[in-house]
Design a protein around this motif. Structure first.
Motif, PDB file in Angstrom:
ATOM      1  N   GLY A  71       0.831  -1.194   0.000  1.00  0.00           N
ATOM      2  CA  GLY A  71       0.000   0.000   0.000  1.00  0.00           C
ATOM      3  C   GLY A  71       0.864   1.242   0.000  1.00  0.00           C
ATOM      4  O   GLY A  71       2.053   1.191   0.322  1.00  0.00           O
ATOM      5  N   PRO A  72       0.295   2.383  -0.368  1.00  0.00           N
ATOM      6  CA  PRO A  72       1.062   3.622  -0.451  1.00  0.00           C
ATOM      7  C   PRO A  72       1.382   4.247   0.903  1.00  0.00           C
ATOM      8  O   PRO A  72       2.323   5.022   1.022  1.00  0.00           O
ATOM      9  N   THR A  73       0.589   3.927   1.917  1.00  0.00           N
ATOM     10  CA  THR A  73       0.769   4.550   3.230  1.00  0.00           C
ATOM     11  C   THR A  73       1.963   3.963   3.961  1.00  0.00           C
ATOM     12  O   THR A  73       2.128   2.736   4.017  1.00  0.00           O
ATOM     13  N   GLN A  74       2.797   4.838   4.507  1.00  0.00           N
ATOM     14  CA  GLN A  74       3.877   4.345   5.370  1.00  0.00           C
ATOM     15  C   GLN A  74       3.247   3.674   6.580  1.00  0.00           C
ATOM     16  O   GLN A  74       2.177   4.084   7.045  1.00  0.00           O
ATOM     17  N   VAL A  75       3.904   2.640   7.106  1.00  0.00           N
ATOM     18  CA  VAL A  75       3.348   1.872   8.228  1.00  0.00           C
ATOM     19  C   VAL A  75       4.160   2.135   9.490  1.00  0.00           C
ATOM     20  O   VAL A  75       5.385   1.932   9.504  1.00  0.00           O
ATOM     21  N   ASN A  76       3.498   2.604  10.538  1.00  0.00           N
ATOM     22  CA  ASN A  76       4.165   2.793  11.821  1.00  0.00           C
ATOM     23  C   ASN A  76       4.550   1.438  12.419  1.00  0.00           C
ATOM     24  O   ASN A  76       3.744   0.503  12.405  1.00  0.00           O
ATOM     25  N   VAL A  77       5.772   1.363  12.961  1.00  0.00           N
ATOM     26  CA  VAL A  77       6.226   0.138  13.624  1.00  0.00           C
ATOM     27  C   VAL A  77       6.685   0.500  15.032  1.00  0.00           C
ATOM     28  O   VAL A  77       7.654   1.238  15.214  1.00  0.00           O
ATOM     29  N   GLY A  78       5.972   0.001  16.023  1.00  0.00           N
ATOM     30  CA  GLY A  78       6.309   0.289  17.418  1.00  0.00           C
ATOM     31  C   GLY A  78       5.654  -0.713  18.342  1.00  0.00           C
ATOM     32  O   GLY A  78       5.126  -1.739  17.904  1.00  0.00           O
ATOM     33  N   THR A  79       5.677  -0.388  19.628  1.00  0.00           N
ATOM     34  CA  THR A  79       5.114  -1.281  20.638  1.00  0.00           C
ATOM     35  C   THR A  79       3.722  -0.850  21.081  1.00  0.00           C
ATOM     36  O   THR A  79       2.977  -1.645  21.644  1.00  0.00           O
TER      37      THR A  79
ATOM     38  N   SER B  99      -2.066   0.665  15.088  1.00  0.00           N
ATOM     39  CA  SER B  99      -3.269  -0.106  14.770  1.00  0.00           C
ATOM     40  C   SER B  99      -3.244  -0.646  13.346  1.00  0.00           C
ATOM     41  O   SER B  99      -3.763  -1.748  13.085  1.00  0.00           O
ATOM     42  N   LEU B 100      -2.655   0.093  12.393  1.00  0.00           N
ATOM     43  CA  LEU B 100      -2.562  -0.408  11.019  1.00  0.00           C
ATOM     44  C   LEU B 100      -1.684  -1.655  10.976  1.00  0.00           C
ATOM     45  O   LEU B 100      -2.040  -2.656  10.343  1.00  0.00           O
ATOM     46  N   LEU B 101      -0.557  -1.602  11.664  1.00  0.00           N
ATOM     47  CA  LEU B 101       0.340  -2.756  11.712  1.00  0.00           C
ATOM     48  C   LEU B 101      -0.343  -3.958  12.352  1.00  0.00           C
ATOM     49  O   LEU B 101      -0.198  -5.096  11.884  1.00  0.00           O
ATOM     50  N   ALA B 102      -1.095  -3.707  13.416  1.00  0.00           N
ATOM     51  CA  ALA B 102      -1.825  -4.793  14.073  1.00  0.00           C
ATOM     52  C   ALA B 102      -2.889  -5.377  13.142  1.00  0.00           C
ATOM     53  O   ALA B 102      -3.106  -6.599  13.117  1.00  0.00           O
ATOM     54  N   LYS B 103      -3.519  -4.525  12.360  1.00  0.00           N
ATOM     55  CA  LYS B 103      -4.527  -4.985  11.407  1.00  0.00           C
ATOM     56  C   LYS B 103      -3.891  -5.866  10.333  1.00  0.00           C
ATOM     57  O   LYS B 103      -4.494  -6.854   9.880  1.00  0.00           O
ATOM     58  N   ILE B 104      -2.668  -5.509   9.936  1.00  0.00           N
ATOM     59  CA  ILE B 104      -1.938  -6.316   8.952  1.00  0.00           C
ATOM     60  C   ILE B 104      -1.575  -7.673   9.551  1.00  0.00           C
ATOM     61  O   ILE B 104      -1.458  -8.668   8.842  1.00  0.00           O
TER      62      ILE B 104
END
Length: 330
Positions: free
Chosen positions: A248-256, A297-302
């Protein structure tokens, strides 16, 4: 697996398991993030990993970068190479952080495009978001406010990398993606007293004080800002997961998804290093951004979540630090 470009220039791509035998270039494979990604890829069975040190290949050199890509023909690229540093380095050398990172990014991404690299993951930084962004910080907060002045030059370079990745998607239909990690730490970090990020800087400061039986340690600011910390091995796992599960075009946040104050992390590090003196705070020095907590939340959804707790991560990092003390970057 693969991508097909439609007449509208939009790629039809179904993320799936990557080819373990294909050439995979990890730019910056000796650094904190790059070395963790290299370890993760090796553990996952990749047999054709490609890496070059900055002495072997200066990514700021456009001709050398293009020649390298033409020779190695990687199918996958993770761009983890960057000039990085803490608040002191960023505020002292903004030209270096802007110029060096822009050249590295443009050269690598242009060379990857010319040589038909199928999958690129560009790694940015949570400092791309506005200083006063609503917490936790969502991906759509990008470019909605003013940046933190102490690292705005570095942030602008990273924002340019995100936009170039998105532009390649729009213009050429390639399934390139970007990820924005929170504050990272772990093996192969830079523990330099002058050039490191907050957590490794605190480890170095408190460990040096403990070794010298110092009576006190002085940290910058008030200790009140809140920061989120992610172990590099978790970040590496997230990178491979995104490459195999996200397009996807959106950058994905990666954290805890959780944070602590600088004072809290300083107190914890003081304990694990054995420092028993007093901690002082120099409030004439800047605090930086009040809080930087990413919305994951996006990362969790992935389908991915952090697995390494801060306590476990600090224990791993301290053991590596002591085992490699004689060869730390100074």
């Amino acid at each position: 697996m693969g991508n097909k470009v439609t007449v509208t220039g939009v790629a039809e791509y179904n993320p799936a398991e990557l080819d373990r035998e294909a050439a995979f270039y990890v730019a910056g494979h000796r650094g904190l993030v790059g070395s963790a990604i290299w370890r993760r890829l090796e553990a996952s069975g990749f047999t054709n990993l490609v890496g070059r040190t900055s002495y072997q290949l200066d990514l700021k050199d456009r001709d050398a970068t293009f020649s390298f890509f033409a020779e190695t023909k990687p199918k996958y690229v993770v761009l983890a190479a960057a000039k990085v540093g803490g608040i002191l380095a960023n505020s002292t050398y903004p030209v270096d952080f802007l110029s060096d990172n822009m050249r590295i990014q443009v050269n690598v991404l242009d060379a990857a495009l010319k040589n038909d690299v199928e999958r690129v993951l560009f790694l940015g930084s949570s400092c791309i978001y506005p200083k006063l962004a609503e917490q936790p910080i969502r991906e759509d907060s990008l470019l909605t406010g003013h940046l933190e002045p102490t690292n705005d030059a570095y942030a602008i370079a990273k924002i340019a990398g995100i936009l170039q990745t998105q532009a390649v998607r729009r213009q050429y239909g390639l399934p390139w993606i970007s990820a924005m990690p929170t504050n990272l730490y772990g093996p192969n970090d830079n523990f330099s007293p002058q050039g490191s990020h907050v957590l490794p800087a605190l480890i170095r400061r408190y460990d040096d004080a403990a070794r010298a039986n110092a009576l006190s340690v002085t940290n910058w600011g008030t200790g009140k800002p809140r920061r989120e910390f992610l172990h590099a091995d978790d970040m590496a796992d997230a990178c491979l997961y995104l490459l195999e599960h996200y397009d996807g075009p959106t950058q994905v946040n990666v954290g805890t998804g959780s944070d602590v104050t600088i004072k809290e992390i300083a107190d914890t590090i003081a304990t694990v290093t054995g420092f028993t003196g007093e901690t002082k705070w120099d409030t004439t020095k800047p605090d930086g951004t009040p809080q930087k907590l990413l919305d994951v939340s996006l990362l969790a959804k992935i389908g991915w979540r952090s697995q390494i707790t801060l306590e476990e991560g600090l224990d791993r990092t301290m053991r590596w630090y002591h085992d490699n003390f004689d060869r730390l970057r100074s």
